[in-house]
Design a protein around this motif. Structure first.
Motif, PDB file in Angstrom:
ATOM      1  N   PHE A   1     -43.039  56.267 -15.412  1.00 29.78           N
ATOM      2  CA  PHE A   1     -44.255  57.024 -15.700  1.00 29.78           C
ATOM      3  C   PHE A   1     -44.006  58.508 -15.258  1.00 29.78           C
ATOM      4  CE2 PHE A   1     -48.745  58.459 -15.118  1.00 29.78           C
ATOM      5  CZ  PHE A   1     -49.201  58.291 -15.987  1.00 29.78           C
TER       6      PHE A   1
ATOM      7  N   GLU B   1     -51.822  53.464 -14.236  1.00 27.64           N
ATOM      8  CA  GLU B   1     -50.549  54.102 -14.290  1.00 27.64           C
ATOM      9  C   GLU B   1     -50.553  55.370 -12.836  1.00 27.64           C
ATOM     10  OE1 GLU B   1     -47.388  53.574 -14.571  1.00 27.64           O
ATOM     11  OE2 GLU B   1     -47.049  52.212 -16.303  1.00 27.64           O
TER      12      GLU B   1
ATOM     13  N   LEU C   1     -45.478  54.157 -22.659  1.00 31.40           N
ATOM     14  CA  LEU C   1     -45.009  52.941 -22.119  1.00 31.40           C
ATOM     15  C   LEU C   1     -45.838  51.901 -22.458  1.00 31.40           C
ATOM     16  CD1 LEU C   1     -44.540  54.267 -18.326  1.00 31.40           C
ATOM     17  CD2 LEU C   1     -42.799  53.390 -19.781  1.00 31.40           C
TER      18      LEU C   1
ATOM     19  N   GLU D   1     -48.189  59.661 -22.017  1.00 34.47           N
ATOM     20  CA  GLU D   1     -47.314  58.801 -21.264  1.00 34.47           C
ATOM     21  C   GLU D   1     -47.579  57.513 -21.001  1.00 34.47           C
ATOM     22  OE1 GLU D   1     -44.322  59.295 -20.594  1.00 34.47           O
ATOM     23  OE2 GLU D   1     -43.368  58.742 -18.834  1.00 34.47           O
ATOM     24  N   THR D   2     -48.932  57.188 -21.098  1.00 32.84           N
ATOM     25  CA  THR D   2     -49.503  55.975 -20.786  1.00 32.84           C
ATOM     26  C   THR D   2     -49.193  55.381 -22.321  1.00 32.84           C
ATOM     27  OG1 THR D   2     -50.949  56.573 -19.360  1.00 32.84           O
ATOM     28  CG2 THR D   2     -51.415  54.513 -20.598  1.00 32.84           C
TER      29      THR D   2
END
Ligand code: HEM
Length: 501
Positions: free
Chosen positions: A408, A314, A360, A356-357
């Motif tokens: 992202f 990402e 998602l 955030e990783t």
């Protein structure tokens, strides 16, 4: 009765998406397996397993999916005690010595005590050896990357090797990695068997047919594990006896691994009581010890590796965010030394990027639970022994909870009152929540932060062959875990000054 739309969505028998993501691939695998020849063998093991494999439960499973935070709260918090059993296929029950572990044990006294053993003894921050193995193995990975600067590195393979080394060492204490290749082969076969389609799970009376030769493969896989771990347990017992015979002042605080810690509860016969004194409350057999070690290997390897690889992918796909994370590393740590644990609390943007990783790409996209009894959720009736899948992946991308959910955007976690992943915000549950939530969260996060911080602080990364960030493939494989479909390849260049590699 008027239907509440959230409940209706949550409790529908089998959502269409679930069919495409879960049932259809399993059916496909089943059809595929019919095309392959059966593995060679005498068939003796197959007969043995037919006798010893627990029979299917006699009723085809029924179940549903949960993909809204409100219903997830009902299932994982409000009525948690009724949703805390685990569904298991015939293969899982056989390979876990009939639920002799923590991850597949049903909720009850055994699970409660074994969870205490794991949380207090195995995964605790006080068990310094596990944290030390993370630091040592990350160091060793950085040395490997430093020896390949300027050429393309298979980052995906590298981080999977890293987490395998960390868990192997924490479990067995061997830093020489001796025997590790054999163990990896056993793990890979277990993993395939966990996911294999078995008609007997759905139509129990067809179990005798075994068209894919699963009985034989299961027996072989478990006996390979027996052979491997039994000798490790014997060595540990021998080491312990020799140590007891030595002069006590010769012996200062020996370092222990997870097998040592579990052997402290060893007995030839299993025992469990509700006593508060853990040592007298539970006795573990060899089967328990083997099954728990496999929990650690499965729980701690692919989950962490997949999170590290997705974080790197990402950030490479989003160069502006990558720049911010690396700038923060330069400001907080400087370019003359490596990252240390004490730096972490100041690495705010890095932490946001990791959250955030996980939003998602939750490494375990579907949390698999089973009802212990008949249960009502917001007026709706769910029978006992229904399988309930909480879709952490869909919940993390729910447009009602997240603006621009598919993008992202680490900066969203810089805002006030944004959901956190500790388990009380049901919009974001990468580690689950409630009784069955992840007991290895602290160790997993430590490995994730250590690995990504080191990879990004020590090196600048480019995509190979002039590939643009926008061209990077971001497909995942949706199964029990959700790793990248294509391994991440990238070219490292040293970023630090002086001899710090
Ligand atoms: C980024 C890292 C990790 C993530 C995202 C993660 C996520 C999860 C999730 C979602 C569950 C299931 C929760 C539920 O069913 O409601 C789980 C359970 C579990 N995890 Fe983790 N995990 C991670 C790392 C680890 C590590 C490092 C270990 C061990 C060393 C571990 C051991 C376990 C075990 C044993 C269970 C089963 C607990 C039970 O059934 O009572 N996990 N994890």
């Amino acid at each position: 009765m008027e239907m509440n739309p959230i409940v209706e969505e949550a409790l529908q028998p089998m959502p269409v998406t679930l069919f495409f993501f879960f049932i259809a691939p399993l059916l496909f695998l089943f059809l595929l397996s019919r095309l392959r020849p059966d593995p060679p063998g005498t068939g003796q093991a197959s007969k043995a397993i037919r006798r010893s494999v627990p029979p299917a439960d006699g009723v085809p499973p029924h179940g549903g999916g949960v993909s809204s935070p409100d219903v997830a709260r009902q299932v994982l918090q409000v009525q948690d005690h009724l949703f805390s059993n685990r569904p298991a296929t015939i293969a899982i029950r056989y390979l876990t010595y009939d639920r002799a572990d923590m991850a597949f044990a049903h909720y009850g006294p055994f699970w409660r005590q074994i969870r205490k053993v794991c949380v207090i003894k195995l995964f605790s921050r006080k068990r310094a050896e596990s944290w030390e193995s993370v630091r040592d193995e990350v160091d060793s990975m950085i040395r490997t990357v430093a020896s390949s600067t300027g050429s393309t590195v298979n980052l995906g393979e590298l981080v999977f090797a890293l987490t395998r080394n960390i868990t192997y060492r924490a479990a067995f204490g061997s830093s020489s990695h001796e025997g590790q290749d054999d163990f990896i082969m056993i793990l890979q076969e277990f993993s395939k068997l966990f996911g294999a389609f078995n008609i007997a799970d759905f139509i129990p009376w067809l179990g005798w047919a075994d068209p894919q030769g699963l009985h034989e493969r299961l027996a072989k896989a478990r006996s390979s594990l027996d052979g491997f771990i039994d000798s490790i347990i014997d060595d540990h017992m021998h080491k312990h006896k020799t140590r007891c015979h030595k002069d006590s002042d010769e012996d200062q605080e020996p370092t222990t691994d997870m097998v040592d810690d579990l052997l402290a509860f060893y007995s030839e016969e299993a025992k469990v009581t509700e006593s508060d004194d853990l040592q007298s409350a539970i006795k573990l057999t060899r089967d328990n010890i083997k099954a728990i070690i496999m929990d650690v290997m499965f729980g701690g390897t692919e989950t962490v590796a997949s999170a590290i690889e997705w974080a790197m992918a990402e950030l490479m796909k989003n160069p502006e965010d990558l720049k911010k994370v690396q700038q923060e590393l330069s400001d907080v740590v400087g370019l003359h030394r490596r990252v240390e644990e004490s730096d972490f609390e100041k690495l705010t943007y890095l932490k946001c990027a990791l959250k955030e990783t996980l939003r998602l790409h939750p490494p375990i996209p579907l949390l698999l639970h089973e009802t212990a009894d008949h249960v009502e959720v917001a007026g709706y009736s769910i029978p006992a022994r229904s399988r309930v899948m909480i879709n952490a992946w869909a919940i993390g991308r729910d447009p009602n909870s997240w603006s621009d959910p598919e993008t992202f955007k680490p900066s969203r976690f810089m805002k006030e009152n944004v959901p956190d992943f500790k388990g009380s915000h049901f919009e974001f549950i990468p580690f689950g929540s409630g009784r069955r939530s992840c007991p290895g969260m602290q160790l997993g996060l430590y490995s994730l932060e250590m690995a990504v911080a080191h990879l990004l602080h020590c090196f600048t990364w480019e995509l190979p062959d002039g590939m643009k960030p926008s061209e990077l493939d971001m497909d995942d494989v949706f199964g029990l875990t959700a790793p990248r479909a294509i391994r991440l390849m990238a070219v490292p260049t040293p970023r630090l000054l002086g001899l710090v590699y």
